[in-house]
Design a protein around this motif. Sequence first.
Motif, PDB file in Angstrom:
ATOM      1  N   HIS A   1       0.851  -1.133  -0.023  1.00 60.88           N
ATOM      2  CA  HIS A   1       0.004   0.035  -0.059  1.00 60.88           C
ATOM      3  C   HIS A   1       0.819   1.114  -0.171  1.00 60.88           C
ATOM      4  CE1 HIS A   1      -3.191  -2.944   1.417  1.00 60.88           C
ATOM      5  NE2 HIS A   1      -2.227  -3.338   2.191  1.00 60.88           N
ATOM      6  N   PHE A   2       0.357   2.399  -0.318  1.00 65.26           N
ATOM      7  CA  PHE A   2       1.257   3.599  -0.607  1.00 65.26           C
ATOM      8  C   PHE A   2       0.666   4.575   0.561  1.00 65.26           C
ATOM      9  CE2 PHE A   2       1.666   1.554  -4.357  1.00 65.26           C
ATOM     10  CZ  PHE A   2       2.905   1.498  -4.615  1.00 65.26           C
ATOM     11  N   LEU A   3       1.568   5.277   1.427  1.00 59.47           N
ATOM     12  CA  LEU A   3       1.086   6.120   2.519  1.00 59.47           C
ATOM     13  C   LEU A   3       1.611   7.271   2.066  1.00 59.47           C
ATOM     14  CD1 LEU A   3      -0.115   6.603   5.286  1.00 59.47           C
ATOM     15  CD2 LEU A   3       2.077   5.641   6.136  1.00 59.47           C
ATOM     16  N   SER A   4       0.833   8.578   2.332  1.00 52.80           N
ATOM     17  CA  SER A   4       1.279   9.823   2.047  1.00 52.80           C
ATOM     18  C   SER A   4       2.290  10.280   3.224  1.00 52.80           C
ATOM     19  CB  SER A   4       0.049  10.835   2.133  1.00 52.80           C
ATOM     20  OG  SER A   4       0.592  12.082   2.470  1.00 52.80           O
ATOM     21  N   TYR A   5       3.664  10.534   3.008  1.00 55.33           N
ATOM     22  CA  TYR A   5       4.534  10.829   3.920  1.00 55.33           C
ATOM     23  C   TYR A   5       4.152  12.118   4.727  1.00 55.33           C
ATOM     24  CZ  TYR A   5       8.713  13.500   5.719  1.00 55.33           C
ATOM     25  OH  TYR A   5       9.470  14.051   6.528  1.00 55.33           O
ATOM     26  N   SER A   6       3.548  13.252   4.012  1.00 48.11           N
ATOM     27  CA  SER A   6       2.958  14.422   4.428  1.00 48.11           C
ATOM     28  C   SER A   6       2.055  14.210   5.625  1.00 48.11           C
ATOM     29  CB  SER A   6       2.623  15.396   3.667  1.00 48.11           C
ATOM     30  OG  SER A   6       1.405  15.129   3.027  1.00 48.11           O
ATOM     31  N   ALA A   7       0.978  13.084   5.409  1.00 45.86           N
ATOM     32  CA  ALA A   7      -0.007  12.819   6.466  1.00 45.86           C
ATOM     33  C   ALA A   7       0.332  12.562   7.701  1.00 45.86           C
ATOM     34  CB  ALA A   7      -0.982  12.027   5.895  1.00 45.86           C
TER      35      ALA A   7
ATOM     36  N   VAL B   1       4.482   1.826   1.574  1.00 47.16           N
ATOM     37  CA  VAL B   1       5.665   2.664   0.795  1.00 47.16           C
ATOM     38  C   VAL B   1       5.298   4.074   1.316  1.00 47.16           C
ATOM     39  CG1 VAL B   1       6.676   3.523  -1.114  1.00 47.16           C
ATOM     40  CG2 VAL B   1       6.409   0.855  -0.837  1.00 47.16           C
ATOM     41  N   PHE B   2       6.106   4.775   1.716  1.00 46.07           N
ATOM     42  CA  PHE B   2       6.058   6.169   1.982  1.00 46.07           C
ATOM     43  C   PHE B   2       6.214   7.027   0.626  1.00 46.07           C
ATOM     44  CE2 PHE B   2       6.929   5.113   6.210  1.00 46.07           C
ATOM     45  CZ  PHE B   2       6.024   5.490   6.818  1.00 46.07           C
ATOM     46  N   THR B   3       5.225   7.857   0.459  1.00 47.43           N
ATOM     47  CA  THR B   3       5.355   8.689  -1.032  1.00 47.43           C
ATOM     48  C   THR B   3       4.998  10.261  -0.558  1.00 47.43           C
ATOM     49  OG1 THR B   3       2.859   8.811  -1.453  1.00 47.43           O
ATOM     50  CG2 THR B   3       4.100   6.780  -2.225  1.00 47.43           C
ATOM     51  N   LYS B   4       5.825  10.955  -1.239  1.00 52.52           N
ATOM     52  CA  LYS B   4       5.827  12.615  -1.223  1.00 52.52           C
ATOM     53  C   LYS B   4       4.818  13.033  -2.218  1.00 52.52           C
ATOM     54  CE  LYS B   4      10.328  13.257   1.208  1.00 52.52           C
ATOM     55  NZ  LYS B   4      11.468  14.340   1.009  1.00 52.52           N
ATOM     56  N   GLN B   5       4.696  12.333  -3.353  1.00 53.35           N
ATOM     57  CA  GLN B   5       3.728  12.812  -4.313  1.00 53.35           C
ATOM     58  C   GLN B   5       2.362  12.441  -4.053  1.00 53.35           C
ATOM     59  OE1 GLN B   5       4.968  14.924  -6.704  1.00 53.35           O
ATOM     60  NE2 GLN B   5       7.107  14.934  -5.799  1.00 53.35           N
ATOM     61  N   ASP B   6       1.713  13.126  -3.162  1.00 46.32           N
ATOM     62  CA  ASP B   6       0.279  12.730  -2.568  1.00 46.32           C
ATOM     63  C   ASP B   6      -0.561  13.751  -3.130  1.00 46.32           C
ATOM     64  OD1 ASP B   6       1.021  14.890  -1.172  1.00 46.32           O
ATOM     65  OD2 ASP B   6       0.170  14.130   0.689  1.00 46.32           O
ATOM     66  N   ALA B   7      -0.462  14.579  -3.947  1.00 47.06           N
ATOM     67  CA  ALA B   7      -1.234  15.516  -4.569  1.00 47.06           C
ATOM     68  C   ALA B   7      -2.059  14.680  -5.782  1.00 47.06           C
ATOM     69  CB  ALA B   7      -0.778  16.678  -5.309  1.00 47.06           C
TER      70      ALA B   7
ATOM     71  N   ASP C   1      -8.735  13.042  -2.273  1.00 45.91           N
ATOM     72  CA  ASP C   1      -7.986  13.598  -0.948  1.00 45.91           C
ATOM     73  C   ASP C   1      -7.543  12.468  -0.090  1.00 45.91           C
ATOM     74  OD1 ASP C   1      -8.339  16.336  -1.901  1.00 45.91           O
ATOM     75  OD2 ASP C   1     -10.114  16.639  -1.124  1.00 45.91           O
ATOM     76  N   ALA C   2      -7.468  11.416  -0.554  1.00 45.46           N
ATOM     77  CA  ALA C   2      -7.074  10.192   0.320  1.00 45.46           C
ATOM     78  C   ALA C   2      -5.462  10.500   0.866  1.00 45.46           C
ATOM     79  CB  ALA C   2      -7.020   8.795  -0.381  1.00 45.46           C
ATOM     80  N   GLN C   3      -5.263   9.802   1.849  1.00 43.43           N
ATOM     81  CA  GLN C   3      -4.127   9.655   2.587  1.00 43.43           C
ATOM     82  C   GLN C   3      -3.268   8.461   2.312  1.00 43.43           C
ATOM     83  OE1 GLN C   3      -5.711  10.703   6.443  1.00 43.43           O
ATOM     84  NE2 GLN C   3      -4.619  12.743   6.390  1.00 43.43           N
ATOM     85  N   MET C   4      -3.995   7.436   1.982  1.00 41.18           N
ATOM     86  CA  MET C   4      -3.428   6.217   1.481  1.00 41.18           C
ATOM     87  C   MET C   4      -4.051   5.591   0.381  1.00 41.18           C
ATOM     88  SD  MET C   4      -2.937   3.525   5.106  1.00 41.18           S
ATOM     89  CE  MET C   4      -2.256   2.335   3.946  1.00 41.18           C
ATOM     90  N   ILE C   5      -3.172   4.895  -0.409  1.00 44.67           N
ATOM     91  CA  ILE C   5      -3.751   4.334  -1.680  1.00 44.67           C
ATOM     92  C   ILE C   5      -3.429   2.755  -1.447  1.00 44.67           C
ATOM     93  CG2 ILE C   5      -3.396   3.749  -4.035  1.00 44.67           C
ATOM     94  CD1 ILE C   5      -4.421   6.637  -3.751  1.00 44.67           C
TER      95      ILE C   5
END
Length: 274
Positions: free
Chosen positions: A173-179, A253-259, A264-268
């Motif tokens: 899964h992908f997690l927004s680093y900024s969140a 996996v942390f991602t910085k490109q969450d835009a 407006d999810a924080q996890m994919i």
Amino acid sequence: MIGELLVLYNTLFNYFLLKFTQEITGLYVKRSRLLLSAFCSGLIASIFYQTLIGALLSFIVLIGLAFSFRLQALLKQGTVLFITTFFLGGVLTSLLPFLLNQSEVTFFILCTAIAFLGLTAIHSKWRAMTLSKIQHSFVVDCDLELFKKTYSLKGFIDTGNECTEPMSGKPVHFLSYSAVSTYLPEDFHKALLEWDEKNPYQLKMFPAYVYPKVRVLTLSTVQQERSTVLAFRFDKLKLTGTTTKEMFEQYIVFTKQDARYPQDAQMILHVLAL
């Protein structure tokens, strides 16, 4: 000549209206049938010009020949067609003082362009709203347990995400680093920022409790670009909302490109979260 032009105008506008109604209601109809319906309705409207009987008969023929004379079609497709006709008629009427000053050819071209652009704009907006509604059905609330901390997040189940950790085959899964950046354990956060993608297997900066739970992965993006990332095994992920599920010891996996995250999810989330 005026009669032929009137039939042509009515046929063209009727076809635009039928095509729009077909797209909105999701009913497949052959183009030849739409054209036949548009022509017959346009011919009736031209013969019985500016009469109530002519307008009603033209409208019924337009729907019946294109879709069906059954009551269901008259109500479903007829409602969309009726509203669209009023919208398009209102737009053209408001511009009529300007349009009447043009030549016949210019008048025809401008009316056609206005009708096409107006219906295209509505259809695009409708598609965007429909897509947003569909995407919203894949939104869930997430409680992620990672390194003995729990994070409450908004997740989006991505049916296109089939990434797995190669050795175990477990979902990624992908997690927004900024969140979560401000809530991460300080030693882990510092190490995560120090990690260098160009030297991915150098992991000495991470604290000891991270070592058993970290994997180095190579992923391919939608643009067919390859990137090296770190995947961390979480303890538990609980989903609530459109689906209720608990998943254990999978990877994030942390991602910085969450835009680009939908809704407006924080996890994919992985498709197996469905």
